[in-house]
Scaffold this motif. Sequence first.
Motif, PDB file in Angstrom:
ATOM      1  N   TRP A  39       0.408  -1.195  -0.363  1.00 54.15           N
ATOM      2  CA  TRP A  39      -0.180  -0.117   0.136  1.00 54.15           C
ATOM      3  C   TRP A  39       0.739   1.309   0.105  1.00 54.15           C
ATOM      4  CZ3 TRP A  39       1.446   3.067   4.116  1.00 54.15           C
ATOM      5  CH2 TRP A  39       1.972   2.423   4.815  1.00 54.15           C
ATOM      6  N   VAL A  40       0.281   2.311  -0.535  1.00 58.51           N
ATOM      7  CA  VAL A  40       0.554   3.905  -0.074  1.00 58.51           C
ATOM      8  C   VAL A  40      -0.387   4.566   0.240  1.00 58.51           C
ATOM      9  CG1 VAL A  40       2.482   3.052  -2.300  1.00 58.51           C
ATOM     10  CG2 VAL A  40       0.306   4.007  -2.422  1.00 58.51           C
ATOM     11  N   LYS A  41       0.252   5.355   0.965  1.00 57.19           N
ATOM     12  CA  LYS A  41      -0.787   6.028   1.094  1.00 57.19           C
ATOM     13  C   LYS A  41      -0.482   7.766   0.757  1.00 57.19           C
ATOM     14  CE  LYS A  41      -1.352   4.835   6.171  1.00 57.19           C
ATOM     15  NZ  LYS A  41      -1.596   5.277   6.967  1.00 57.19           N
ATOM     16  N   VAL A  42      -1.794   9.008  -0.435  1.00 58.76           N
ATOM     17  CA  VAL A  42      -1.165   9.711  -1.127  1.00 58.76           C
ATOM     18  C   VAL A  42      -2.747  10.375  -0.649  1.00 58.76           C
ATOM     19  CG1 VAL A  42      -0.661   9.033  -2.603  1.00 58.76           C
ATOM     20  CG2 VAL A  42      -2.958   8.217  -2.585  1.00 58.76           C
ATOM     21  N   PRO A  43      -2.319  11.838  -0.326  1.00 57.45           N
ATOM     22  CA  PRO A  43      -3.282  13.078  -0.281  1.00 57.45           C
ATOM     23  C   PRO A  43      -4.667  13.274  -0.973  1.00 57.45           C
ATOM     24  CG  PRO A  43      -1.152  14.203  -1.175  1.00 57.45           C
ATOM     25  CD  PRO A  43      -1.045  12.283  -1.227  1.00 57.45           C
ATOM     26  N   ALA A  44      -5.719  13.314  -0.467  1.00 59.63           N
ATOM     27  CA  ALA A  44      -6.619  13.176  -0.487  1.00 59.63           C
ATOM     28  C   ALA A  44      -7.579  14.413  -1.139  1.00 59.63           C
ATOM     29  CB  ALA A  44      -8.111  12.298  -0.249  1.00 59.63           C
ATOM     30  N   GLY A  45      -6.490  14.872  -1.965  1.00 56.79           N
ATOM     31  CA  GLY A  45      -7.130  16.442  -3.218  1.00 56.79           C
ATOM     32  C   GLY A  45      -6.642  17.528  -2.389  1.00 56.79           C
ATOM     33  N   LYS A  46      -6.894  18.158  -1.886  1.00 57.38           N
ATOM     34  CA  LYS A  46      -6.572  19.822  -0.995  1.00 57.38           C
ATOM     35  C   LYS A  46      -7.916  19.871   0.199  1.00 57.38           C
ATOM     36  CE  LYS A  46      -6.011  22.301  -4.787  1.00 57.38           C
ATOM     37  NZ  LYS A  46      -6.241  23.722  -5.249  1.00 57.38           N
TER      38      LYS A  46
ATOM     39  N   LEU B 195      -8.162  18.372   4.319  1.00 59.31           N
ATOM     40  CA  LEU B 195      -6.824  18.545   5.875  1.00 59.31           C
ATOM     41  C   LEU B 195      -7.670  18.522   6.888  1.00 59.31           C
ATOM     42  CD1 LEU B 195      -5.312  22.470   4.667  1.00 59.31           C
ATOM     43  CD2 LEU B 195      -4.466  20.986   4.026  1.00 59.31           C
ATOM     44  N   ASP B 196      -6.799  17.628   6.990  1.00 61.04           N
ATOM     45  CA  ASP B 196      -7.615  17.309   8.966  1.00 61.04           C
ATOM     46  C   ASP B 196      -7.602  18.251   9.965  1.00 61.04           C
ATOM     47  OD1 ASP B 196      -4.896  17.607   9.587  1.00 61.04           O
ATOM     48  OD2 ASP B 196      -4.496  15.598   9.774  1.00 61.04           O
ATOM     49  N   ARG B 197      -7.949  18.092  10.690  1.00 62.55           N
ATOM     50  CA  ARG B 197      -7.711  19.149  12.428  1.00 62.55           C
ATOM     51  C   ARG B 197      -6.756  20.112  12.701  1.00 62.55           C
ATOM     52  NH1 ARG B 197     -10.535  15.394  17.138  1.00 62.55           N
ATOM     53  NH2 ARG B 197      -8.452  14.623  16.686  1.00 62.55           N
ATOM     54  N   LYS B 198      -5.547  19.331  11.758  1.00 64.81           N
ATOM     55  CA  LYS B 198      -4.544  20.207  12.501  1.00 64.81           C
ATOM     56  C   LYS B 198      -3.898  20.667  11.354  1.00 64.81           C
ATOM     57  CE  LYS B 198      -3.786  16.674  16.153  1.00 64.81           C
ATOM     58  NZ  LYS B 198      -2.666  15.567  16.545  1.00 64.81           N
ATOM     59  N   GLY B 199      -4.173  20.540  10.520  1.00 60.41           N
ATOM     60  CA  GLY B 199      -3.833  21.343   9.367  1.00 60.41           C
ATOM     61  C   GLY B 199      -2.796  20.618   8.063  1.00 60.41           C
ATOM     62  N   ASN B 200      -3.238  19.200   8.463  1.00 55.51           N
ATOM     63  CA  ASN B 200      -2.040  18.112   7.609  1.00 55.51           C
ATOM     64  C   ASN B 200      -3.413  17.719   6.275  1.00 55.51           C
ATOM     65  OD1 ASN B 200      -0.014  18.385   9.376  1.00 55.51           O
ATOM     66  ND2 ASN B 200      -1.486  17.016  10.885  1.00 55.51           N
ATOM     67  N   PRO B 201      -2.492  16.835   5.200  1.00 56.22           N
ATOM     68  CA  PRO B 201      -3.645  16.663   4.405  1.00 56.22           C
ATOM     69  C   PRO B 201      -4.048  15.432   4.911  1.00 56.22           C
ATOM     70  CG  PRO B 201      -0.739  16.881   3.206  1.00 56.22           C
ATOM     71  CD  PRO B 201      -0.971  17.114   4.631  1.00 56.22           C
ATOM     72  N   LEU B 202      -5.136  15.397   4.506  1.00 52.28           N
ATOM     73  CA  LEU B 202      -5.827  14.225   4.814  1.00 52.28           C
ATOM     74  C   LEU B 202      -5.531  12.872   3.686  1.00 52.28           C
ATOM     75  CD1 LEU B 202      -8.381  12.763   6.335  1.00 52.28           C
ATOM     76  CD2 LEU B 202      -9.212  13.361   4.712  1.00 52.28           C
ATOM     77  N   MET B 203      -5.304  11.560   4.435  1.00 54.99           N
ATOM     78  CA  MET B 203      -4.450  10.801   3.615  1.00 54.99           C
ATOM     79  C   MET B 203      -5.355   9.486   3.224  1.00 54.99           C
ATOM     80  SD  MET B 203      -1.251  11.925   2.340  1.00 54.99           S
ATOM     81  CE  MET B 203      -0.573  11.298   2.639  1.00 54.99           C
ATOM     82  N   ILE B 204      -5.668   9.378   1.904  1.00 53.84           N
ATOM     83  CA  ILE B 204      -5.872   7.936   1.521  1.00 53.84           C
ATOM     84  C   ILE B 204      -4.608   6.579   1.246  1.00 53.84           C
ATOM     85  CG2 ILE B 204      -8.227   8.661   0.693  1.00 53.84           C
ATOM     86  CD1 ILE B 204      -7.504   8.126  -2.293  1.00 53.84           C
ATOM     87  N   LYS B 205      -5.155   5.627   1.262  1.00 51.34           N
ATOM     88  CA  LYS B 205      -4.675   4.092   1.019  1.00 51.34           C
ATOM     89  C   LYS B 205      -4.582   3.878  -0.257  1.00 51.34           C
ATOM     90  CE  LYS B 205      -3.285   1.521   4.445  1.00 51.34           C
ATOM     91  NZ  LYS B 205      -3.233   0.762   5.863  1.00 51.34           N
ATOM     92  N   LEU B 206      -3.635   3.539  -0.841  1.00 48.90           N
ATOM     93  CA  LEU B 206      -4.220   3.100  -1.976  1.00 48.90           C
ATOM     94  C   LEU B 206      -3.538   1.702  -2.270  1.00 48.90           C
ATOM     95  CD1 LEU B 206      -3.992   6.033  -5.026  1.00 48.90           C
ATOM     96  CD2 LEU B 206      -5.509   4.370  -3.372  1.00 48.90           C
TER      97      LEU B 206
END
Length: 88
Positions: free
Chosen positions: A59-66, A68-79
């Motif tokens: 698997w890899v984790k990539v950002p889910a578009g633009k 952001l989570d509540r701490k300002g980091n990109p929300l990641m999805i697992k492929l």
Amino acid sequence: MNEATPTPTPTPFPPLPDRLSIDPRSPHHIAAVFEHDVGIRLNDKERLDVGEYCISEGWVKVPAGKTLDRKGNPLMIKLKGKVEAFYR
């Protein structure tokens, strides 16, 4: 005067780990690896937006578009798929 200038010796590439993250707070972050350009292939297609990978689990984790989570980091999805890591 014939002073020979020392030629810089190329630094050997550290072995790529099974799991690696770009986040410096992660326990899977290895700074020595990021001194060189690392490439990731997922299902034989090179990805330029990978934030974390695991070869053995596939698997890899990539950002889910633009998003952001509540701490300002990109929300990641697992492929999931066949993951290959290499030095460019």
